[in-house]
Each structure stands twice: as C-alpha cells, then as structure tokens.
Write a protein that holds these residues in place. Structure first.
Motif, mmCIF file in Angstrom:
data_model
loop_
_atom_site.group_PDB
_atom_site.id
_atom_site.type_symbol
_atom_site.label_atom_id
_atom_site.label_comp_id
_atom_site.label_asym_id
_atom_site.label_seq_id
_atom_site.Cartn_x
_atom_site.Cartn_y
_atom_site.Cartn_z
ATOM 1 N N ASP A 154 17.917 2.705 2.970
ATOM 2 C CA ASP A 154 19.323 2.530 3.356
ATOM 3 C C ASP A 154 19.476 1.598 4.553
ATOM 4 O OD1 ASP A 154 20.076 4.236 1.323
ATOM 5 O OD2 ASP A 154 20.122 6.003 2.608
ATOM 6 N N GLY A 155 18.459 1.527 5.387
ATOM 7 C CA GLY A 155 18.561 0.675 6.577
ATOM 8 C C GLY A 155 17.832 -0.641 6.448
ATOM 9 N N LEU A 156 17.293 -0.929 5.238
ATOM 10 C CA LEU A 156 16.458 -2.122 5.070
ATOM 11 C C LEU A 156 17.215 -3.407 5.362
ATOM 12 C CD1 LEU A 156 13.807 -3.446 4.253
ATOM 13 C CD2 LEU A 156 14.593 -3.358 1.860
ATOM 14 N N ALA A 157 18.405 -3.567 4.790
ATOM 15 C CA ALA A 157 19.168 -4.806 4.981
ATOM 16 C C ALA A 157 19.511 -5.012 6.453
ATOM 17 C CB ALA A 157 20.435 -4.776 4.134
ATOM 18 N N ALA A 158 19.955 -3.930 7.115
ATOM 19 C CA ALA A 158 20.298 -4.036 8.533
ATOM 20 C C ALA A 158 19.056 -4.315 9.372
ATOM 21 C CB ALA A 158 20.979 -2.756 9.003
ATOM 22 N N THR A 169 0.819 -1.211 0.000
ATOM 23 C CA THR A 169 0.000 0.000 0.000
ATOM 24 C C THR A 169 0.855 1.264 0.000
ATOM 25 O OG1 THR A 169 -1.794 -1.129 1.170
ATOM 26 C CG2 THR A 169 -1.795 1.281 1.231
ATOM 27 N N THR A 170 1.891 1.262 0.819
ATOM 28 C CA THR A 170 2.740 2.453 0.920
ATOM 29 C C THR A 170 3.828 2.480 -0.145
ATOM 30 O OG1 THR A 170 4.273 1.373 2.471
ATOM 31 C CG2 THR A 170 2.362 2.525 3.409
ATOM 32 N N GLY A 171 4.143 1.295 -0.701
ATOM 33 C CA GLY A 171 5.216 1.221 -1.684
ATOM 34 C C GLY A 171 6.600 1.255 -1.070
ATOM 35 N N LYS A 172 6.667 1.107 0.261
ATOM 36 C CA LYS A 172 7.952 1.144 0.965
ATOM 37 C C LYS A 172 8.280 -0.254 1.491
ATOM 38 C CE LYS A 172 7.318 5.926 2.526
ATOM 39 N NZ LYS A 172 7.230 6.811 3.721
ATOM 40 N N ALA A 173 9.402 -0.812 1.071
ATOM 41 C CA ALA A 173 9.777 -2.160 1.480
ATOM 42 C C ALA A 173 9.967 -2.264 2.985
ATOM 43 C CB ALA A 173 11.060 -2.580 0.760
ATOM 44 N N GLU A 174 10.462 -1.182 3.604
ATOM 45 C CA GLU A 174 10.715 -1.231 5.049
ATOM 46 C C GLU A 174 9.429 -1.351 5.856
ATOM 47 O OE1 GLU A 174 11.009 3.179 3.811
ATOM 48 O OE2 GLU A 174 11.543 1.211 3.026
ATOM 49 N N ASP A 175 8.295 -0.986 5.262
ATOM 50 C CA ASP A 175 7.020 -1.089 5.975
ATOM 51 C C ASP A 175 6.583 -2.538 6.162
ATOM 52 O OD1 ASP A 175 6.790 1.578 6.394
ATOM 53 O OD2 ASP A 175 5.375 1.966 4.762
ATOM 54 N N PHE A 176 7.254 -3.460 5.496
ATOM 55 C CA PHE A 176 6.984 -4.886 5.719
ATOM 56 C C PHE A 176 7.242 -5.252 7.172
ATOM 57 C CE2 PHE A 176 8.383 -9.352 5.793
ATOM 58 C CZ PHE A 176 7.312 -9.975 5.168
ATOM 59 N N TYR A 177 8.137 -4.522 7.812
ATOM 60 C CA TYR A 177 8.519 -4.829 9.193
ATOM 61 C C TYR A 177 7.822 -3.940 10.214
ATOM 62 C CZ TYR A 177 12.184 -7.347 6.734
ATOM 63 O OH TYR A 177 12.848 -8.209 5.897
ATOM 64 N N LEU A 178 7.011 -2.994 9.750
ATOM 65 C CA LEU A 178 6.379 -2.038 10.659
ATOM 66 C C LEU A 178 5.381 -2.668 11.632
ATOM 67 C CD1 LEU A 178 6.068 0.887 11.542
ATOM 68 C CD2 LEU A 178 4.392 1.212 9.712
#
Length: 227
Positions: free
Chosen positions: A182-186, A98-107
């Motif tokens: 930038d912080g996705l992998a970490a 929905t947001t198009g942000k990969a990091e939101d998978f972990y939110l």
C-alpha cells in the motif's frame, strides 16, 4: 594547497567552482549522475505498476543501470559511480526477488543511509566533522579550522544539517516501507524526491551556514581617511 584542495574534494565527491564556491550540482554527479541515481528506481516503479510482476520489473531496473554503465564506457568517463549504481541496484533486486516483496527493493538504502548518519555523528563527537574535512579543503583552509573554536563549531553544525537531511529520509520513508504494498508508490516517489534533490539542498545549506566570517578591515573598524 589549491591543488591539494581540488584533488581531495574530487575524491570526496565534492567540486568547486572557478570562484571557490562548492558546485552542488556537480557534487551530486551532474545531470548524468543524478539521472543514474534516479532512473533505475523510477523504471522499477513504472514497470511494476504496469505489470504487477516483480521479476520483469527488477530486470528493467537492472537493465537501466547497465545502460548508464555502457554510456560511460562510450564517453570514456570514470565508471565508479555507474558501477556502484549497478551493484546497489543488483543488491536491491536480489533482496526483493528473494523475499518476493517489491518494497524490499528500497530496503538496502535504509541501511546505507543509517551508516552515513552513524559515521557523521561519530565525526562530530570526535571533533573531526565531515563538513569541515570537505568544505575546509575546498576553501583552502586545510585543517587549520580545527584550531579555531568558532570554525569547528560551524563545521559541526554544518555536519548536523547533513545528518538531519539523512534522518529526515528515514523518518518519512521507513513508515511507508512498513505499510507494505500500500505504501510502495509513495515510498518510491519520496525516494526520488528525497534523493539527489534533497542532498543538493542539504549541502548548499551546510555550505552557507559554515561560511567564514568576513575578514576584518586593516583599519580595525576605523573609517578610512577621506581623500
């Protein structure tokens, strides 16, 4: 009381060994349960790193969670943990898509973690610490530990240890989330390391800290008579 302890501990997700200790590996779901909690996130990270395309990566994560559900069906094992995993991955995938942000998978995991922290802190404040409710039944103490100030204090400390583990996750992972791509992998890596492995360590330390004092000798400390 032994039967009640085993039933209560099983429903709470904790299990005991044959000699009455907490089985931390089984309490984390065993090897299969740990894999169910780790693999969807790992597959998502690998797929997104390779493709840099969000929808296929989310589908891969959902597919991995679904495979574990099918495996449990084949094994005729309880589906609760696997279905909860599918729902959790589904919510995470929906939000990220929905947001198009990969990091939101972990939110969503942050909110779940925070909810556990709040619940455990409340249990400490009202003097019904979660560690006592779980460990007390495993140790066949029932609720008698609440009548002993020392046992109550020990179980409150044990619960604080688990709260500390959960809080540490947020302290480490939220700044990584705020870094964006930038912080996705970490973020993904720390989510794996601070998931089941850290939970197992926290439960084990809490178990050790809340051990009852050794029973007093019937001679009240006097040396036993010589033969």
């Amino acid at each position: 009381m032994a039967g009640l302890a085993a039933e209560y501990a099983a429903k709470a997700g904790l299990h005991r060994t044959h000699d009455g200790r907490v089985d931390v590996l089984r309490s984390a779901g065993g090897v299969q349960g740990i894999a169910e909690s780790i693999m969807p996130g790992l597959v998502f990270l690998v797929a997104f790193t390779i493709t840099q395309d969000l929808p296929p990566s989310l589908v891969a994560a959902l597919g991995t969670a679904a495979v574990f559900t099918v495996v449990r069906l084949i094994q005729r094992r309880p589906l609760t943990q696997a279905l909860a995993g599918v729902v959790g991955v589904g919510i995470s995938a929906w939000l990220a898509n929905t947001t198009g942000k990969a990091e939101d998978f972990y939110l969503p995991g942050f909110f779940t973690n925070a909810a556990y922290i709040i619940a455990m802190v409340i249990s400490i404040l009202v003097k019904w610490p979660v560690a006592g409710l779980l460990f007390g039944f495993i140790r066949n103490e029932g609720l008698d530990w609440r009548k002993d100030p020392d046992r109550l204090k020990a179980y409150r400390l044990g619960t604080w240890i688990i709260v500390g583990v959960l809080a540490l996750r947020l302290l480490v992972q939220v700044p990584l989330y705020l870094m964006g791509p930038d912080g996705l992998a970490a973020l993904a890596t720390t989510r794996l390391l601070m998931g089941a492995p850290l939970y197992i360590l926290g439960v084990w330390v809490a178990w050790l800290v809340t051990r009852p004092a050794p029973a007093k000798d019937l001679t009240d400390g006097e040396p036993a008579p010589k033969a």
